[in-house]
Design a protein around this motif. Structure first.
Motif, short mmCIF file in Angstrom:
data_model
loop_
_atom_site.label_atom_id
_atom_site.label_comp_id
_atom_site.label_asym_id
_atom_site.label_seq_id
_atom_site.Cartn_x
_atom_site.Cartn_y
_atom_site.Cartn_z
N SER A 1 0.81 -1.21 0.00
CA SER A 1 0.00 0.00 0.00
C SER A 1 0.85 1.26 0.00
O SER A 1 2.01 1.26 0.40
CB SER A 1 -0.93 0.00 1.22
OG SER A 1 -0.17 0.04 2.40
N SER A 2 0.25 2.36 -0.46
CA SER A 2 0.95 3.64 -0.48
C SER A 2 0.52 4.55 0.66
O SER A 2 0.97 5.68 0.77
CB SER A 2 0.68 4.35 -1.82
OG SER A 2 -0.71 4.61 -1.97
N GLU A 3 -0.38 4.06 1.52
CA GLU A 3 -0.77 4.82 2.70
C GLU A 3 -1.00 3.87 3.87
O GLU A 3 -1.81 2.94 3.78
CB GLU A 3 -2.04 5.63 2.43
CG GLU A 3 -2.38 6.57 3.58
CD GLU A 3 -3.52 7.52 3.24
OE1 GLU A 3 -3.78 8.42 4.07
OE2 GLU A 3 -4.12 7.36 2.17
N GLN A 4 -0.23 4.06 4.93
CA GLN A 4 -0.34 3.21 6.10
C GLN A 4 -0.36 4.07 7.36
O GLN A 4 0.04 5.24 7.33
CB GLN A 4 0.84 2.22 6.17
CG GLN A 4 0.89 1.22 5.04
CD GLN A 4 2.01 0.22 5.24
OE1 GLN A 4 2.37 -0.14 6.35
NE2 GLN A 4 2.56 -0.26 4.12
N GLY A 5 -0.78 3.47 8.44
CA GLY A 5 -0.79 4.23 9.68
C GLY A 5 -1.50 3.48 10.79
O GLY A 5 -1.70 2.27 10.73
N LEU A 6 -1.87 4.23 11.81
CA LEU A 6 -2.64 3.72 12.94
C LEU A 6 -3.65 4.80 13.32
O LEU A 6 -3.32 5.99 13.36
CB LEU A 6 -1.74 3.43 14.13
CG LEU A 6 -0.72 2.29 14.00
CD1 LEU A 6 0.19 2.28 15.22
CD2 LEU A 6 -1.42 0.94 13.83
N ARG B 1 -0.08 8.68 10.25
CA ARG B 1 -0.37 8.37 8.84
C ARG B 1 0.89 8.58 8.02
O ARG B 1 1.59 9.58 8.17
CB ARG B 1 -1.53 9.22 8.33
CG ARG B 1 -1.32 10.72 8.42
CD ARG B 1 -2.62 11.47 8.17
NE ARG B 1 -2.43 12.92 8.13
CZ ARG B 1 -3.41 13.82 8.23
NH1 ARG B 1 -4.67 13.41 8.40
NH2 ARG B 1 -3.14 15.11 8.16
N VAL B 2 1.17 7.61 7.17
CA VAL B 2 2.35 7.64 6.29
C VAL B 2 1.85 7.48 4.87
O VAL B 2 1.18 6.49 4.55
CB VAL B 2 3.33 6.50 6.65
CG1 VAL B 2 4.56 6.57 5.74
CG2 VAL B 2 3.74 6.57 8.11
N ARG B 3 2.18 8.42 4.01
CA ARG B 3 1.71 8.40 2.63
C ARG B 3 2.89 8.42 1.67
O ARG B 3 3.75 9.31 1.76
CB ARG B 3 0.80 9.59 2.36
CG ARG B 3 0.17 9.58 0.97
CD ARG B 3 -0.79 10.74 0.78
NE ARG B 3 -1.42 10.70 -0.53
CZ ARG B 3 -2.50 9.98 -0.84
NH1 ARG B 3 -3.07 9.23 0.09
NH2 ARG B 3 -3.01 10.00 -2.05
#
Length: 457
Positions: free
Chosen positions: A68-73, A156-158
Motif C-alpha cells: 500500500s501507499s498509505e499506512q498508519g494507525l 499516517r504515512v503516505r
C-alpha cells in the motif's frame, strides 16, 4: 599522561587516554570493557522502554497489504512515551512521502495538531561496507520527533513519487517500504540529583559498562563524573604540549592552536544506559573535520529536558534503528550545553554514524532541535564554536580552513573520491539532505570564525 585503574567494581578497566599522537589507529578497539558481564539482564534493570507497533493500510489501501501507499494507525491509547519515529526492514530502501503524527498529552485528553516527522532516508548512518552497517541489525528509519509526555498516538504515512523521478507520466504515489513500524520511546527516569558540584562522580559504585565508558575520559575527569570541567586556554595548551613532548620538552614546543576545553556533560551525566550499546569502542585515525547537524527532533523541549531527549534518541538509534551506539559524537542543546555522544572518549577520534560516507576521520555534532525554519539560538552556535575550537585544535585542524576526506559512498560523492570540504561543514556538504536546516547552515560561517578566534588564529 597519567594512567587510571578502576577496580572498585571487581573488574579491571585500563584507561590510558592518549592525545592525538598516540591515539588508537583506524579500526582499533579499546579493551576497556569488563571481562565478566552479567549472564542475565532483566528488562526491569534497563531504564526506559520502546513500544514497536506495526503500521497497517489505511483507507482504500486496506486490501493491498504491505504494497500500500498509505499506512498508519488510528487514534489509540498506549503506554507513556516522549519520542516517536518510524522504522522499516531494509536500510537501503527509501521512504519517499510524508509521515505525520499527533499525540495526546499524558493525563489530559488533549490531542496535538498533526506534526511532520522528517524522512531523512539513511543519510545519518554508518558508512557502506563498515562493520556497523554490515551487522545485520540496521533498519531504515525516519528522524525521531520529541513530543513530550504522551499516552496516545495517531499516525499516517503516505508514499509519494521521488522528486528526482517526478514527470508527467510518473505515478503520484509510491509503495512504501516493507515492515513499517511506529516506535514510541520512553526515555526513563531522570538520573538521581547531583548535588552542588556536577563534576564529582555520581555514585561510588558504578556498573562495569558505565565504568568502561567513563574510564576512557579518565585523564579529563574522575571515574563516574557527570561532567568534564572546563579549562582555560592556557591550561589546555599546557596539557597538550606536555602530552606531546613531556615536561622536559614542553618549553621548546610551539604554542598549539587549540581553544580552551569547554565543559562537557558526560554520558553518565545525561543518564545513558551503557547496557544498550555495543560493548566495544571504534576509532578512526584522526579528526580532520566536524559535521554539524540538527537532530530534527523539534524545538519543543526545555534545556532541563535535554537529558531525556538524548536518552530517547540514544534508545531510538540503538533499539529501533539497529546502530551500535548513539550516532553523533557530541550534542548541543538550545542553551549551549555540550554533551558527550558516542562512547569512546571525548578527546579521541571516535568513529560515529552521523554523515553517511564521511564518518571516518571526522566528528558529528548534533544541535538538538529543527532549524529549517527556526533560527538556532546564539548560545548553541557559540557552543559549536567552542567545542570545535578545542577538539579540532587537538588534531591541528584550522576551523576556517578546508581539508580532504575520502568518501565511503553516498548520494553526492562516489566511494573512494577525495572530497575537499570545510573543516567545519554542514551535513548537506557531504550528503544531499536538508540537514542541518537552512537557518543553522547559514550560521556556520560565524561558527568557523569564532572557533578560529578561540584557537588564537
Amino acid at each position: 599522561m597519567r594512567g587510571f585503574l578502576a577496580s572498585s567494581i571487581g573488574v579491571t578497566c585500563a584507561a590510558a587516554l592518549a592525545l592525538p599522537l598516540t591515539l588508537p589507529s583506524s579500526g582499533a578497539r579499546a579493551a576497556t570493557q569488563d571481562a565478566h558481564p552479567p549472564a542475565v539482564r532483566s528488562a526491569e534493570s534497563v531504564p526506559g522502554s520502546t513500544q514497536s507497533l506495526p503500521l497497517t493500510p489505511l483507507g482504500s489501501d486496506r486490501s493491498l497489504g504491505g504494497a500500500s501507499s498509505e499506512q498508519g494507525l488510528l487514534r489509540r491509547e498506549v503506554r507513556p512515551f516522549s519520542l516517536v519515529g518510524v522504522v522499516w526492514d531494509d536500510p537501503d530502501d527509501e521512504l519517499h512521502g510524508s509521515v505525520q503524527v499527533r499525540t495526546r498529552a499524558s493525563g489530559t485528553g488533549t490531542w496535538s495538531s498533526w506534526q511532520q516527522v522528517e524522512t531523512h532516508n539513511h543519510e545519518h548512518a554508518a558508512d557502506p561496507g563498515s562493520e556497523e552497517r554490515a551487522s545485520g541489525k540496521v533498519r531504515g528509519s525516519t528522524a525521531p520527533l520529541w513530543v513530550g509526555d504522551s499516552d496516545g498516538v495517531e499516525i499516517r504515512v503516505r508514499g509519494e513519487a521521488p522528486r528526482h523521478r517526478a514527470s508527467a507520466g510518473s505515478p503520484a504515489e509510491q509503495a512504501l517500504p516493507s515492515g513499517l513500524r511506529l516506535e514510541l520511546v520512553d526515555p526513563g527516569a531522570e538520573p538521581p540529583p547531583q548535588g552542588s558540584t556536577p563534576e564529582k562522580p555520581r555514585t561510588p559504585a558504578l556498573t562495569a559498562e558505565t565504568a568502561a565508558s567513563s574510564a576512557v575520559n579518565a585523564d579529563l575527569a574522575p571515574l563516574g563524573a557527570a561532567a568534564i570541567p572546563a579549562l582555560s586556554k592556557k591550561e589546555t595548551e599546557s596539557d597538550l604540549i606536555a602530552a606531546r613532548g613531556g615536561p622536559d620538552e614542553a618549553a621548546g614546543k610551539a604554542r598549539p592552536y587549540v581553544g580552551p576545553r569547554p565543559r562537557i556533560i558526560t554520558r553518565n551525566g545525561w543518564g545513558a544506559n551503557e547496557k544498550l550499546r555495543e560493548r566495544q569502542f571504534g576509532y578512526s585515525k584522526t579528526v580532520k573535520a566536524a559535521f554539524v547537524h540538527h537532530s530534527a527532533t523539534g524545538n519543543n523541549y526545555r534545556c532541563s529536558q535535554a537529558g531525556s531527549v538524548l536518552r530517547s534518541i540514544y534508545r531510538y538509534h540503538v533499539k529501533s534503528s539497529g546502530w551500535r551506539d548513539f550516532g553523533y559524537n557530541f550534542a548541543v542543546d538550545k542553551c549551549g550545553n555540550i554533551y558527550e555522544g558516542r562512547a569512546g572518549g571525548v578527546a579521541k577520534p571516535v568513529l560515529g554514524a552521523h554523515t553517511l560516507g564521511f564518518n571516518t576521520n571526522s566528528m558529528g555534532i548534533a544541535v538538538l532541535g529543527s532549524f529549517g525554519y527556526s533560527s538556532p539560538p546564539a548560545a548553541a552556535v557559540n557552543a559549536v564554536a567552542r567545542l570545535t575550537a578545542w577538539k579540532l585544535g587537538l588534531y591541528g585542524a584550522n576551523p576556517r580552513g578546508k581539508t580532504y576526506l575520502k568518501s565511503g559512498g553516498g548520494n553526492l560523492y562516489k566511494k573512494g573520491r577525495n572530497v575537499r570540504l570545510h573543516v567545519i561543514s554542514g551535513h548537506r556538504d557531504g550528503f544531499a539532505t536538508e540537514c542541518p536546516g537552512s537557518r543553522l547552515y547559514s550560521k556556520l560561517g560565524k561558527a568557523r570564525s569564532t572557533s578560529a578566534r578561540y584557537q588564537g588564529r
